[in-house]
Scaffold this motif. Structure first.
Motif, PDB file in Angstrom:
ATOM      1  N   LEU A  22      -0.177 -14.510   2.848  1.00 33.16           N
ATOM      2  CA  LEU A  22      -0.824 -13.707   1.820  1.00 33.16           C
ATOM      3  C   LEU A  22      -0.753 -12.208   2.121  1.00 33.16           C
ATOM      4  O   LEU A  22      -1.621 -11.432   1.721  1.00 33.16           O
ATOM      5  N   GLY A  23       0.287 -11.813   2.830  1.00 29.82           N
ATOM      6  CA  GLY A  23       0.504 -10.395   3.088  1.00 29.82           C
ATOM      7  C   GLY A  23      -0.366  -9.847   4.206  1.00 29.82           C
ATOM      8  O   GLY A  23      -1.322 -10.475   4.653  1.00 29.82           O
ATOM      9  N   HIS A  24      -0.029  -8.665   4.671  1.00 26.77           N
ATOM     10  CA  HIS A  24      -0.836  -7.927   5.651  1.00 26.77           C
ATOM     11  C   HIS A  24      -0.988  -8.693   6.971  1.00 26.77           C
ATOM     12  O   HIS A  24      -1.923  -8.450   7.733  1.00 26.77           O
ATOM     13  N   GLY A  25      -0.086  -9.641   7.215  1.00 29.58           N
ATOM     14  CA  GLY A  25      -0.160 -10.438   8.441  1.00 29.58           C
ATOM     15  C   GLY A  25      -1.121 -11.603   8.363  1.00 29.58           C
ATOM     16  O   GLY A  25      -1.388 -12.244   9.383  1.00 29.58           O
ATOM     17  N   TYR A  26      -1.647 -11.928   7.175  1.00 28.70           N
ATOM     18  CA  TYR A  26      -2.640 -12.989   7.029  1.00 28.70           C
ATOM     19  C   TYR A  26      -1.976 -14.299   6.608  1.00 28.70           C
ATOM     20  O   TYR A  26      -1.311 -14.371   5.567  1.00 28.70           O
ATOM     21  N   TYR A  27      -2.195 -15.347   7.383  1.00 26.72           N
ATOM     22  CA  TYR A  27      -1.741 -16.688   7.042  1.00 26.72           C
ATOM     23  C   TYR A  27      -2.948 -17.538   6.678  1.00 26.72           C
ATOM     24  O   TYR A  27      -3.878 -17.681   7.468  1.00 26.72           O
ATOM     25  N   GLY A  28      -2.928 -18.092   5.466  1.00 22.88           N
ATOM     26  CA  GLY A  28      -4.036 -18.921   5.024  1.00 22.88           C
ATOM     27  C   GLY A  28      -5.074 -18.127   4.262  1.00 22.88           C
ATOM     28  O   GLY A  28      -5.304 -16.936   4.515  1.00 22.88           O
TER      29      GLY A  28
ATOM     30  N   GLY B 147      -9.899 -10.822   5.982  1.00 21.16           N
ATOM     31  CA  GLY B 147      -9.173  -9.578   6.189  1.00 21.16           C
ATOM     32  C   GLY B 147      -9.337  -8.585   5.058  1.00 21.16           C
ATOM     33  O   GLY B 147      -9.685  -7.418   5.279  1.00 21.16           O
ATOM     34  N   TYR B 148      -9.076  -9.025   3.825  1.00 21.45           N
ATOM     35  CA  TYR B 148      -9.119  -8.110   2.684  1.00 21.45           C
ATOM     36  C   TYR B 148     -10.540  -7.770   2.230  1.00 21.45           C
ATOM     37  O   TYR B 148     -10.810  -6.649   1.799  1.00 21.45           O
ATOM     38  N   PHE B 149     -11.434  -8.756   2.307  1.00 24.63           N
ATOM     39  CA  PHE B 149     -12.767  -8.555   1.727  1.00 24.63           C
ATOM     40  C   PHE B 149     -13.914  -8.606   2.743  1.00 24.63           C
ATOM     41  O   PHE B 149     -15.069  -8.389   2.377  1.00 24.63           O
TER      42      PHE B 149
END
Length: 644
Positions: free
Chosen positions: A173-179, A186-188
């Motif tokens: 899901l972008g930005h180095g985030y898996y799952g 990470g985002y929120f």
């Protein structure tokens, strides 16, 4: 009837494609092996999971991972809103098909033919999952055939719920985030179950093009696609008009966080060093590790070591780029590391001076030498000669030690010799009690790898700040040495693992013997080399240390229940500069740290407690203390009177 015809046409096309592929050189046996291997990766899904470090109060210190930052979430913990949003966006008939959707495939094929190019995808969620897990550079038609077979096998082997669980944990899901749980945090900065419908839509928007829709870089593009997803949910009747309108106007805050969110990098490095051998999968198995540090204390420590660094550069004009410092604070009773700073700036240098730098201890070793003398029957009031002598050392060279002040005072008391850190008195005391006895005593205290000559009593050997902190608990903990403890527990729910780390102690002195040294080291702060560590609202004790040519500046200090070691020096071992002693360089940092620490931890003990076995007498008109093992000296310049 129409559905049956579509299925028939799809099967005919599929058989034809397989025939062409075989005719083109692809072997059925290879297909079978590939299908088995890649489907097993899904059927036995065991992805790398991020390990988390927490402080003693449960606050997140850092996330540690190898290549994929992932927090796993089981299907039962995935909110229904997430499932609905995913299915509505990617595969509306997910719960009806068996791995692929022939109607969607034919519809997409017709649109592609009309447009003369690929304009619409037809992959189901299952096919997308297979594509995530099975990345290949084979020609597209070959990969598509395998993808279909693997999808059918997966659908026939595991449940729809499990497929969704794996998909939502595997998707990037972008930005180095898996799952999706990772992306939510990470985002929120929220857990998955705390997200609004709009925030969920923003995450579900990402798999199509993670970079293009990254909300930290392209917020408006992400919002626009999220609104399209909300409209799709509304048209399907899965959300109300009110929910749709509310979601469209919502503008969630997005955080551009680092992947690790590491608030104490030197601490985490040290913990990893301690655990690596026993837990080789530390970065991939999703451990929960509780550390002894307190993040608020850690922050103060990091600020204090930087304050001391800036002070040296600005006030004393030290411009060596290799200048650095380190500081560690322990709970003297448990050994718990309350804070640990291995350098001024981790981004510039990850070298952890707490454990990787062995530096000359200088005069900070003297309390241990004097403690050996006290245990041998000396008293703080005992007279020792502070006079110069010349010694022959290896190769018939002459060694002429001197005091820092370049003078000598004749006979002085043991207390005065240590309070003012007199080198000549220390060497002469060592000769009086015997170098062998001193060496044996230092080994018993825990020092090692020392030169076995008189230079050891002036701290000529190298030692790490972490080890120094451990040694000083002999005094601060009234004779009981405590091993520093950084890791309180390590847990792994999947493995059924929960390990706690006990306090480790070793009794080396009787409390009253240790208190003799505590009392002397209190004087070091009151009127000796450590006066800059003095504070009004708490008793402190300790010893300065300065190595040859002021290469190392130490302050080894403690309060009634904490121990703090401060060190500054140049990483290339060049001198700090003229008169850059431990008392001048490091003691102000100790005071700066404790002035702030007491504001957040006012419960810290303020007064040293005197053990029952310590008694008082007068020597030369001054009050002094003694114990059974360290009685009043037989000969003093004036008579003494015991006090009961």
């Amino acid at each position: 009837m129409i559905k049956k015809i579509l299925w028939f046409l799809f099967i005919v096309i599929l058989i034809g494609v397989i025939g062409v592929a075989v005719w083109g050189g692809m072997y059925i046996n290879d297909i079978y092996k590939s299908i088995k291997f890649n489907s097993d990766k899904i059927l036995h899904y065991d992805p790398p999971v991020t390990t988390q470090f927490f402080d003693r109060n449960g606050k997140l210190v850092a996330n540690v991972f190898d290549k994929e930052n992932r927090f796993y979430v089981t299907f039962k913990d995935i909110p229904g809103d997430v499932i609905e949003t995913l299915v509505a966006t990617e595969d509306t008939s997910f719960f009806e098909h068996k791995g692929f959707n022939p109607t969607a495939i034919l519809r997409a094929l017709i649109k592609d033919i009309k447009a003369g190019k690929k304009v619409e995808g037809a992959s189901t969620i299952t096919q997308q999952l297979v594509k995530m897990m099975y990345l290949s550079r084979e020609k597209k038609i070959t990969r598509k055939i395998k993808e279909l077979f693997i999808s059918m096998k997966v659908e026939n082997t595991i449940s729809k719920d499990k497929i969704l669980e794996i998909y939502l944990n595997q998707v990037f899901l972008g930005h180095g985030y898996y799952g999706i749980e990772t992306a939510a945090r990470g985002y929120f900065h929220k857990s998955l179950n705390q997200l609004t419908r709009k925030e969920i839509a923003m995450l579900i928007a990402l798999p199509k093009a993670p970079s293009y829709y990254d909300p930290t870089k392209h917020y408006n593009q992400n919002i626009a696609r999220a609104n399209t997803i909300l409209k799709r949910l509304y048209l399907l009747g899965w959300i109300s008009k009110k929910e749709y309108q509310k979601g469209v106007f919502e503008k969630p805050k997005v955080y551009d966080s680092t992947l690790t969110r590491n608030k104490a990098p030197y601490v985490v490095d040290l913990a990893m060093r301690m655990l690596d051998k026993q837990y080789p999968d530390l970065k991939t198995a999703g451990y929960k590790i509780t550390l002894s540090i307190d993040l608020d204390t850690q922050k103060i420590a990091q600020e204090s070591i930087k304050w001391g660094y800036d002070r040296l550069r600005e006030k004393f004009k030290i411009d060596n780029p290799k200048l650095n410092g380190a500081m560690i604070t322990l709970d003297s009773t448990t050994g718990d590391i309350m804070s640990a700073v291995g350098g001024v700036d981790y981004q510039k240098s990850s070298f952890n001076r707490l454990v990787q730098a062995k530096r000359a201890l200088g005069s900070a070793v003297k309390p241990f030498v004097y403690q050996i003398a006290l245990n041998a029957g000396y008293n703080p009031a005992s007279q020792i000669p502070d006079v110069a002598r010349t010694y022959k050392v290896e190769g018939n060279k002459l060694w002429k030690p001197h005091n820092y002040e370049r003078d000598s005072l004749g006979y002085i008391t043991l207390r005065e010799a240590l309070v003012h850190s007199r080198n000549l008195a220390t060497i002469n005391l060592t000769n009086l009690i015997g170098l062998d006895r001193v060496i044996q005593g230092l080994y018993k205290f825990g020092f090692d790898k020392m030169p076995e000559d008189l230079s050891i009593v002036l701290g000529s050997f190298g030692i790490t700040p972490l080890k120094v902190a451990e040694e000083y608990t002999i005094f601060s903990n009234y004779g009981v040495k405590v091993k520093p403890r950084l890791i309180l527990s390590i847990e792994n729910e999947k493995k059924g693992l929960k390990v706690t780390f006990p306090v480790q102690t070793e009794k080396l002195l009787e409390p009253e013997q240790a208190y003799l040294m505590i009392d002397i080291l209190k004087d070091v702060v009151k009127r000796g080399t450590g006066v800059y560590a003095r504070m009004k609202n708490i008793q402190t004790a300790g010893k300065t240390g300065t190595s040859n040519d002021c290469r190392d500046a130490w302050w080894c200090g403690f309060t009634p229940n904490t121990t703090t070691i401060v060190w500054y020096g140049n990483d290339d071992n060049t001198p700090l500069g003229r008169a850059m002693s431990g008392g001048r360089v490091s003691t102000p940092v100790f005071r700066h740290f404790y002035q702030q620490l007491l504001q957040i931890h006012p419960e810290l003990k303020r007064v040293f407690k005197k053990p029952k076995g310590v008694k008082t007498f007068y020597a030369e008109g001054k009050k002094e203390i003694y114990t059974k093992k360290s009685p009043p000296p037989r000969v003093v310049h004036k008579t003494f009177m015991p006090m009961f």
